[in-house]
Motif scaffolding. Sequence first.
Motif, mmCIF file in Angstrom:
data_model
loop_
_atom_site.group_PDB
_atom_site.id
_atom_site.type_symbol
_atom_site.label_atom_id
_atom_site.label_comp_id
_atom_site.label_asym_id
_atom_site.label_seq_id
_atom_site.Cartn_x
_atom_site.Cartn_y
_atom_site.Cartn_z
ATOM 1 N N SER A 585 0.814 -1.224 0.000
ATOM 2 C CA SER A 585 0.000 0.000 0.000
ATOM 3 C C SER A 585 0.841 1.264 0.000
ATOM 4 C CB SER A 585 -0.907 0.005 1.237
ATOM 5 O OG SER A 585 -0.132 0.089 2.416
ATOM 6 N N ALA A 586 2.133 1.130 0.329
ATOM 7 C CA ALA A 586 2.982 2.318 0.457
ATOM 8 C C ALA A 586 3.634 2.720 -0.857
ATOM 9 C CB ALA A 586 4.052 2.075 1.514
ATOM 10 N N GLY A 587 3.823 1.783 -1.764
ATOM 11 C CA GLY A 587 4.527 2.076 -3.009
ATOM 12 C C GLY A 587 3.631 1.921 -4.220
ATOM 13 N N HIS A 589 2.434 -0.453 -6.015
ATOM 14 C CA HIS A 589 2.131 -1.879 -6.118
ATOM 15 C C HIS A 589 0.622 -2.085 -5.996
ATOM 16 C CE1 HIS A 589 6.426 -2.053 -5.424
ATOM 17 N NE2 HIS A 589 6.237 -1.406 -4.281
ATOM 18 N N SER A 590 -0.131 -1.271 -6.709
ATOM 19 C CA SER A 590 -1.579 -1.255 -6.565
ATOM 20 C C SER A 590 -2.216 -2.589 -6.923
ATOM 21 C CB SER A 590 -2.177 -0.153 -7.450
ATOM 22 O OG SER A 590 -1.651 1.104 -7.107
ATOM 23 N N GLU A 591 -1.697 -3.241 -7.963
ATOM 24 C CA GLU A 591 -2.273 -4.512 -8.375
ATOM 25 C C GLU A 591 -2.134 -5.558 -7.266
ATOM 26 O OE1 GLU A 591 -4.302 -7.297 -10.257
ATOM 27 O OE2 GLU A 591 -4.091 -5.237 -11.012
ATOM 28 N N LEU A 592 -0.992 -5.554 -6.583
ATOM 29 C CA LEU A 592 -0.787 -6.494 -5.488
ATOM 30 C C LEU A 592 -1.757 -6.201 -4.349
ATOM 31 C CD1 LEU A 592 0.746 -8.686 -3.950
ATOM 32 C CD2 LEU A 592 2.431 -6.957 -3.284
ATOM 33 N N LEU A 593 -1.946 -4.921 -4.030
ATOM 34 C CA LEU A 593 -2.871 -4.575 -2.954
ATOM 35 C C LEU A 593 -4.277 -5.059 -3.287
ATOM 36 C CD1 LEU A 593 -3.413 -3.136 -0.282
ATOM 37 C CD2 LEU A 593 -3.810 -1.031 -1.580
ATOM 38 N N ILE A 594 -4.673 -4.903 -4.554
ATOM 39 C CA ILE A 594 -5.990 -5.387 -4.978
ATOM 40 C C ILE A 594 -6.097 -6.890 -4.752
ATOM 41 C CG2 ILE A 594 -7.466 -5.781 -6.989
ATOM 42 C CD1 ILE A 594 -6.412 -3.096 -8.095
ATOM 43 N N GLN A 595 -5.071 -7.629 -5.165
ATOM 44 C CA GLN A 595 -5.097 -9.087 -5.015
ATOM 45 C C GLN A 595 -5.143 -9.490 -3.547
ATOM 46 O OE1 GLN A 595 -5.525 -11.284 -7.491
ATOM 47 N NE2 GLN A 595 -5.692 -9.447 -8.773
ATOM 48 N N LEU A 596 -4.422 -8.770 -2.704
ATOM 49 C CA LEU A 596 -4.440 -9.081 -1.277
ATOM 50 C C LEU A 596 -5.815 -8.806 -0.666
ATOM 51 C CD1 LEU A 596 -0.950 -7.694 -0.190
ATOM 52 C CD2 LEU A 596 -1.663 -10.080 -0.148
ATOM 53 N N MET A 597 -6.420 -7.683 -1.024
ATOM 54 C CA MET A 597 -7.716 -7.344 -0.443
ATOM 55 C C MET A 597 -8.837 -8.226 -0.973
ATOM 56 S SD MET A 597 -7.292 -5.299 1.935
ATOM 57 C CE MET A 597 -9.008 -4.938 2.271
ATOM 58 N N LEU A 598 -8.674 -8.773 -2.178
ATOM 59 C CA LEU A 598 -9.648 -9.747 -2.664
ATOM 60 C C LEU A 598 -9.673 -10.973 -1.757
ATOM 61 C CD1 LEU A 598 -9.147 -9.668 -6.551
ATOM 62 C CD2 LEU A 598 -11.233 -9.106 -5.300
ATOM 63 N N ARG A 599 -8.551 -11.254 -1.126
ATOM 64 C CA ARG A 599 -8.441 -12.447 -0.288
ATOM 65 C C ARG A 599 -8.623 -12.152 1.204
ATOM 66 N NH1 ARG A 599 -5.780 -12.720 -4.855
ATOM 67 N NH2 ARG A 599 -5.406 -14.743 -5.876
ATOM 68 N N LEU A 600 -8.283 -10.936 1.641
ATOM 69 C CA LEU A 600 -8.209 -10.671 3.074
ATOM 70 C C LEU A 600 -9.346 -9.825 3.638
ATOM 71 C CD1 LEU A 600 -4.371 -9.962 3.336
ATOM 72 C CD2 LEU A 600 -5.591 -11.907 4.304
ATOM 73 N N SER A 601 -10.212 -9.285 2.798
ATOM 74 C CA SER A 601 -11.261 -8.379 3.300
ATOM 75 C C SER A 601 -12.123 -9.044 4.369
ATOM 76 C CB SER A 601 -12.140 -7.904 2.141
ATOM 77 O OG SER A 601 -11.422 -7.035 1.301
ATOM 78 N N LEU A 617 -10.239 1.219 1.077
ATOM 79 C CA LEU A 617 -10.271 2.478 0.329
ATOM 80 C C LEU A 617 -9.102 2.562 -0.651
ATOM 81 C CD1 LEU A 617 -11.310 5.003 3.127
ATOM 82 C CD2 LEU A 617 -12.612 4.447 1.058
ATOM 83 N N LYS A 618 -7.920 2.144 -0.190
ATOM 84 C CA LYS A 618 -6.753 2.165 -1.083
ATOM 85 C C LYS A 618 -6.952 1.205 -2.250
ATOM 86 C CE LYS A 618 -3.407 3.514 2.483
ATOM 87 N NZ LYS A 618 -2.205 3.120 3.265
ATOM 88 N N ALA A 619 -7.535 0.057 -1.984
ATOM 89 C CA ALA A 619 -7.770 -0.917 -3.047
ATOM 90 C C ALA A 619 -8.816 -0.406 -4.030
ATOM 91 C CB ALA A 619 -8.219 -2.249 -2.441
#
Length: 848
Positions: A585-587, A589-601, A617-619
């Motif tokens: 979320s800091a750099g 790497h938006s696509e990675l954040l999206i993939q993580l939030m698809l799994r962790l929400s 919100l960031k995702a």
Amino acid sequence: MAELEDKEKFAELLALGITALKQHPDYKTKRKKRETLPSGQFSSESYIDKIAYQLGISSNTIKSWMGQMGVKYIPSRIEDGKLFGIVWLIIEKSGMDAVWFTELLRTTSIPVINPPLPVWVASCLSKAKLLRNDEFGAPSDQEIEAVKTRLFDGISQEQKPSVPAVLSVPAVLHNLPTRWSESFVGRKHELKAIGHWLTSPSPVCLISGWGGMGKTTIALESAYACVGAPHGEAASEELEWPPIACVIWISADLKSLNFGDFLDIIAYQLGRVELLSKSLNEKWFVVRNALSSYSDKMPVLLIIDSIDTADNGISEFIVNLPQGVKVLLTARENQQQIEALAGKEIYTIQLDGLLHSEALEYLASEVQHHIQLSNVPRRKAKLEQLLAESVEVHLQLIDATAGNPKAIALSVAHMTEDDIPIRQLIADIGKAGYSLSALFEYLFGRTWERCGEDARRLWQVLCFFGRPASEDSWGAAAGLDGRRFFLAVEQLRGCALIETERVDGHLHYRAHQTVLAYGEQYLSENKSFESEARQRWSQYYIDYLDTYLKRDKPEAPYWNCLLGRDLERVKREWPNIAKLMEWASAGEHSELLIQLMLRLSHLLSRVNLPMRIEYGLKAARAALLFNKETLSSLFLIDTVGWALIEIGLLDEGLRRIEAGLRILEDLDPSDPEVQDLKVLGLAFKAKYYLKTDQREKVAEILDESRDVYCTPLIKHRILLIRGDLCLQNGEFCDAIHCYEQANEVSKSYGGEKTIEAYFNLGIAYVKCGEYEKAESAFDRLLYNKSKANQIELIYYQYGMAQLLHRKGNHAEALQLTQKTLAIIDSWERTIWLREEVERFHAMLTDAY
């Protein structure tokens, strides 16, 4: 359910207890004839029959537990209430002691306090369920107290029943980590100082010094000496170590220890396992009181390693510790800690380099260690030659390294691996400079040069991890597996850069902070490798989450990570996953954040709702950047909007939901996913109107969505809102029908553990006077009763408080409501339920 991890040992110990129970008059075999069986035969009642009757199970079940029906019939798990039920019968009437109790539980998955503490044993026995006064329930508090007194205070040593030698336990409770080395040399002066502090009135001792000086080692060896297992210099007859009631070790070395974790460790070690799910405020007071009680006769030694990296709340807690608790701290920075602990008289030990005599002994032990490890005759000969060098030469090396143990160890490893003569190394160190930072820069630099490419890869990526890395995760990040990984690990170990530790039966790898910092420095200069390594690291945890979170149904991404599986494997890696999320979320790497939030929400709904909102919100913003409008809408409506409503920020939640719906206006209305999200957004708007008591608008939205097609997953949520409206209107039977229908619909895609669904269903049953069904509904909202998280406990305890109140148990209802409010207080933000709980609490207080 308790898993039986050593089934044969469990059966053996249980049989021992039941055999002892058989001798009690209540369980003597009675040849009392039962009524005739259809076959015309008679049967008689045995002691096994009576035990089984009290537990509500069959006699054959007990025989299978005891192993009488063969090893293969011993079950893999036993329901907690039944397990503690039979344990209660044995403990109460057979004469078996707390040691037997502890050893029996050690064969199961239940966490064990060893040696057993009275409060822990009592907490376990309170979970027993057996037939009492024609209904199943736990022993009374008075009965448990009587048994606890007998076990710990009421009988002399001579009267205690004999137990096999294998059941013996250590005299002092501690959770000390394994030693980093087999020998401990030197530091006699500092050990004397620590011993003097332990017998002084001063409550806090701070060991400070440069990295590599051995702060952690001397703290650990002092602790082992206090529990009766000293090594090396700490075992000297000149040193006297005072008796200690308990030693608790807490490490903040990796900067991930928060105040809650700190209190949990102390609570667990003192046997207060029932506190692990309590609020932060409640734990603060109870842990302090537990420390006060435990240190009444002998001091408790609390050791906090790397206090300078820990949460500020920990320092504040230390200032207010009760008399009798001694706190040993280690830190690099001295002044900061003195300021943080203002008001306490701090006994300070500044750790400098080893004395010459100590350093010579340490140098010799390091060389001997490498000789033992080496299988190369030529290298052994060189090491023997190094050992035979004159004292003057050895002292020159010690002076060059400022007597720093880590620097000495690195120097020996350097000479061993690089085949460099000691005089040349001394000269090179002299050229490098005089400060310790320059010394480490030189030693690490030379070590880096002689490391192979694979070892360098491992060294650089070790800084990715928030906790010691496992073989799989570390190797994946470095791009190494199999033989290459283990050869590189052995090289790092040979260079004295890493140590191993075993966690849950698997090897993990740790390194000193100076080692991590140097590897990270090289990583920052090697952008192409860092990019590849970060990608591999990310992919490893994406795959890990897919393995341990993803369900077969439903198939749609995001929804296929609904909760419904054992989360222990994910929790174990959570510090490393959280670090990955922070980095993503800091750099850029938006696509990675999206993939993580698809799994962790959905997981974050049970872990931390504010974090779910922040990353959601960031995702959502990231998804818009990638032109994934549908996904952005999903994050805004469900991940963020739902969570905001849950914590009581209703208007902000409505704003995010409407923002998500506006995105959908420009998308194809015939797209099934778009249709689903529109209905979901309307459902959550109805949820908002219901919480603001605008029931007409709720009914209007529900009527509007009645004939709109949506998937079962969305229909489940619509039915829940419909049930909520019925419940608020006092139409309890209709509410029950909606909730039960919602739960039935969810079975078509694997089922959901929706907390509010079971909570509100339980409330509706309470209102209808169907108390057994209400309690069953409340039980179903807990995924795992023994490991329930705070959100689950808030709803469960409040629901049970209402049930108890309706049944006339007003005092218990009031107590449970107070516990619920305490848990709510521990959350970073409140939840919408708080006001309702407060009103209920006020009603109970006024009325009773």
